[in-house]
Design an enzyme around this catalytic site. Structure first.
Site, PDB file in Angstrom:
ATOM      1  N   GLU A  42       0.852  -1.192   0.000  1.00 50.00           N
ATOM      2  CA  GLU A  42       0.000   0.000   0.000  1.00 50.00           C
ATOM      3  C   GLU A  42       0.885   1.237   0.000  1.00 50.00           C
ATOM      4  O   GLU A  42       1.802   1.355   0.828  1.00 50.00           O
ATOM      5  CB  GLU A  42      -0.941   0.049   1.207  1.00 50.00           C
ATOM      6  CG  GLU A  42      -1.851   1.291   1.130  1.00 50.00           C
ATOM      7  CD  GLU A  42      -2.953   1.352   2.196  1.00 50.00           C
ATOM      8  OE1 GLU A  42      -4.093   1.700   1.853  1.00 50.00           O
ATOM      9  OE2 GLU A  42      -2.660   1.045   3.372  1.00 50.00           O
ATOM     10  N   GLY A  44       1.023   5.043   0.861  1.00 51.66           N
ATOM     11  CA  GLY A  44       0.278   5.990   1.708  1.00 51.66           C
ATOM     12  C   GLY A  44       0.030   5.388   3.081  1.00 51.66           C
ATOM     13  O   GLY A  44      -0.802   4.489   3.234  1.00 51.66           O
ATOM     14  N   SER A  50      -4.199   1.948   8.504  1.00 56.01           N
ATOM     15  CA  SER A  50      -4.510   0.833   7.589  1.00 56.01           C
ATOM     16  C   SER A  50      -3.560  -0.351   7.802  1.00 56.01           C
ATOM     17  O   SER A  50      -3.827  -1.459   7.322  1.00 56.01           O
ATOM     18  CB  SER A  50      -4.479   1.296   6.129  1.00 56.01           C
ATOM     19  OG  SER A  50      -3.176   1.662   5.763  1.00 56.01           O
ATOM     20  N   ASP A  68       5.590   5.503   2.297  1.00 52.34           N
ATOM     21  CA  ASP A  68       5.183   6.903   2.459  1.00 52.34           C
ATOM     22  C   ASP A  68       6.396   7.781   2.220  1.00 52.34           C
ATOM     23  O   ASP A  68       7.538   7.349   2.393  1.00 52.34           O
ATOM     24  CB  ASP A  68       4.611   7.154   3.868  1.00 52.34           C
ATOM     25  CG  ASP A  68       3.631   8.325   3.865  1.00 52.34           C
ATOM     26  OD1 ASP A  68       2.401   8.096   3.915  1.00 52.34           O
ATOM     27  OD2 ASP A  68       4.099   9.487   3.781  1.00 52.34           O
ATOM     28  N   GLN A  88       6.538   8.089  -4.422  1.00 55.07           N
ATOM     29  CA  GLN A  88       5.839   7.199  -5.350  1.00 55.07           C
ATOM     30  C   GLN A  88       5.968   7.642  -6.811  1.00 55.07           C
ATOM     31  O   GLN A  88       5.607   6.883  -7.712  1.00 55.07           O
ATOM     32  CB  GLN A  88       4.359   7.090  -4.986  1.00 55.07           C
ATOM     33  CG  GLN A  88       3.541   8.339  -5.276  1.00 55.07           C
ATOM     34  CD  GLN A  88       2.042   8.081  -5.111  1.00 55.07           C
ATOM     35  OE1 GLN A  88       1.451   8.638  -4.190  1.00 55.07           O
ATOM     36  NE2 GLN A  88       1.429   7.281  -5.949  1.00 55.07           N
ATOM     37  N   HIS A 113      -2.391  11.021  -4.435  1.00 52.30           N
ATOM     38  CA  HIS A 113      -3.585  11.212  -5.270  1.00 52.30           C
ATOM     39  C   HIS A 113      -3.370  12.269  -6.353  1.00 52.30           C
ATOM     40  O   HIS A 113      -4.329  12.773  -6.945  1.00 52.30           O
ATOM     41  CB  HIS A 113      -4.830  11.545  -4.437  1.00 52.30           C
ATOM     42  CG  HIS A 113      -5.051  10.608  -3.290  1.00 52.30           C
ATOM     43  ND1 HIS A 113      -5.039   9.241  -3.446  1.00 52.30           N
ATOM     44  CD2 HIS A 113      -5.262  10.835  -1.972  1.00 52.30           C
ATOM     45  CE1 HIS A 113      -5.234   8.668  -2.278  1.00 52.30           C
ATOM     46  NE2 HIS A 113      -5.363   9.602  -1.361  1.00 52.30           N
TER      47      HIS A 113
HETATM   48  C1  LIG Z   1      -4.460   9.407   2.291  1.00 49.55           C
HETATM   49  S1  LIG Z   1      -3.003   9.291   3.229  1.00 49.55           S
HETATM   50  C2  LIG Z   1      -2.836   7.545   3.436  1.00 49.55           C
HETATM   51  C3  LIG Z   1      -3.905   6.984   4.313  1.00 49.55           C
HETATM   52  C4  LIG Z   1      -3.706   5.564   4.737  1.00 49.55           C
HETATM   53  N1  LIG Z   1      -3.507   4.659   3.620  1.00 49.55           N
HETATM   54  C5  LIG Z   1      -4.937   5.115   5.501  1.00 49.55           C
HETATM   55  O1  LIG Z   1      -5.691   4.270   4.967  1.00 49.55           O
HETATM   56  O2  LIG Z   1      -5.146   5.566   6.641  1.00 49.55           O
HETATM   57  C6  LIG Z   1      -1.804   9.702   2.039  1.00 49.55           C
HETATM   58  C7  LIG Z   1      -0.342   9.561   2.449  1.00 49.55           C
HETATM   59  O3  LIG Z   1       0.427   9.641   1.235  1.00 49.55           O
HETATM   60  C8  LIG Z   1       1.668  10.216   1.532  1.00 49.55           C
HETATM   61  N2  LIG Z   1       2.262  10.775   0.306  1.00 49.55           N
HETATM   62  C9  LIG Z   1       2.032  11.994  -0.240  1.00 49.55           C
HETATM   63  N3  LIG Z   1       2.791  12.161  -1.349  1.00 49.55           N
HETATM   64  C10 LIG Z   1       3.511  11.011  -1.501  1.00 49.55           C
HETATM   65  C11 LIG Z   1       4.470  10.576  -2.452  1.00 49.55           C
HETATM   66  N4  LIG Z   1       4.839  11.356  -3.471  1.00 49.55           N
HETATM   67  N5  LIG Z   1       5.007   9.350  -2.304  1.00 49.55           N
HETATM   68  C12 LIG Z   1       4.648   8.549  -1.257  1.00 49.55           C
HETATM   69  N6  LIG Z   1       3.737   8.917  -0.328  1.00 49.55           N
HETATM   70  C13 LIG Z   1       3.169  10.127  -0.442  1.00 49.55           C
HETATM   71  C14 LIG Z   1       1.355  11.271   2.575  1.00 49.55           C
HETATM   72  O4  LIG Z   1       2.519  11.558   3.346  1.00 49.55           O
HETATM   73  C15 LIG Z   1       0.217  10.640   3.364  1.00 49.55           C
HETATM   74  O5  LIG Z   1       0.712  10.057   4.551  1.00 49.55           O
END
Ligand SMILES: C[S@@+](CC[C@H](N)C(=O)[O-])C[C@H]1O[C@@H](n2cnc3c(N)ncnc32)[C@H](O)[C@@H]1O
Length: 242
Positions: A42, A44, A50, A68, A88, A113
């Site tokens: 996963e 994020g 999660s 992350d 990512q 996203h």
């Molecule tokens: C929506 S949250 C994840 C929620 C988690 N999966 C949950 O179900 O509770 C999005 C995460 O993506 C990470 N994120 C943002 N940009 C990113 C990137 N370019 N590469 C990896 N992670 C990233 C953020 O730091 C954040 O912690």
């Protein structure tokens, strides 16, 4: 919602954040992966909610990897899970990640996203999805938000990219070679499924091009004439379609 509703009642202080309607999609798409150990990724982590959810969902012995960009997420790993820190959208990081933890039965992109990030992750990780595995991209409504690299019918959005995957999956069949050439990814996609805000791409490594089946008097016959008459020799050759 069986597993998920009881998990939600037992959550601890690690925040989980998902849209309500995703749980029905998880039931439809992931139930078949529960009867054996799988390799799961996963993107994020955020507050880590999660991590226990997926740990309890998949069978004992599964390899669960989380990614992350925020180094503070490292401490959220628990027994039997790994948290890797990286971007990512960085192909080199994704390559290293796949070498270390792949190939994967299930990938969920719940990261930034941002559309170009979603595309970069799909392109970097799709080759490392196992036969009959799924690649799931969440929060695809950002494809309609200019601030996330989307916007209605923006070619660069992940939803538009996924619609083009539908075309590429069907590139076996066209007889418009110049306009729409054979794309080797047709040999790998079983289906592209669109849910509200979620795209699921399922892999199926096809050794042979699609065939029509006829059956009469107990005799089953397969034919690829519909493809061959269109001169689509490229569909019958190696991975590069040459
Ligand atoms: C929506 S949250 C994840 C929620 C988690 N999966 C949950 O179900 O509770 C999005 C995460 O993506 C990470 N994120 C943002 N940009 C990113 C990137 N370019 N590469 C990896 N992670 C990233 C953020 O730091 C954040 O912690």
């Amino acid at each position: 919602m069986g597993y998920f509703s009881s998990f939600l009642q037992q959550t601890d202080d690690r925040l989980l954040t998902k849209w309500l309607h995703y749980f029905e999609v998880y039931e439809r798409e992931l139930t078949r992966f529960r009867d054996r150990p799988v390799s799961f990724l996963e993107i994020g982590v955020f507050k880590g909610g999660s991590i226990p959810m997926w740990k309890g969902y998949f069978a004992e012995g599964s390899r669960l990897t989380f990614v992350d960009i925020d180094p503070e997420c490292t401490c959220l790993a628990e027994d039997g899970t790994t948290v890797e820190i990286g971007n990512q959208a960085d192909p080199a990081f994704l390559r290293e990640l796949a070498q270390k933890h792949g190939p994967f039965d299930v990938v969920i992109d719940d990261g930034s996203h941002i559309c170009p990030h979603q595309v970069a992750s799909f392109e970097g990780l799709w080759p490392h999805v196992l036969d009959h595995g799924v690649y799931i991209v969440e929060d695809c409504h950002t494809s309609y938000w200019p601030g996330f690299g989307g916007g209605y019918r923006n070619e660069a959005s992940f939803i538009e990219y996924s619609k083009r995957l539908v075309d590429r999956m069907h590139s076996w069949y066209t007889d418009q070679d110049a306009l729409f050439p054979f794309d080797p990814i047709a040999k790998e996609i079983l289906g592209v499924r669109f849910y509200d805000s979620i795209v699921v791409v399922e892999k199926h490594n096809k050794k042979e091009p699609p065939a029509t089946l006829t059956a009469r008097d107990g005799q089953v016959k397969l034919s690829r004439r519909a493809l061959q008459v269109r001169g689509r020799r490229s569909a019958f050759s190696g991975r590069d379609g040459s």
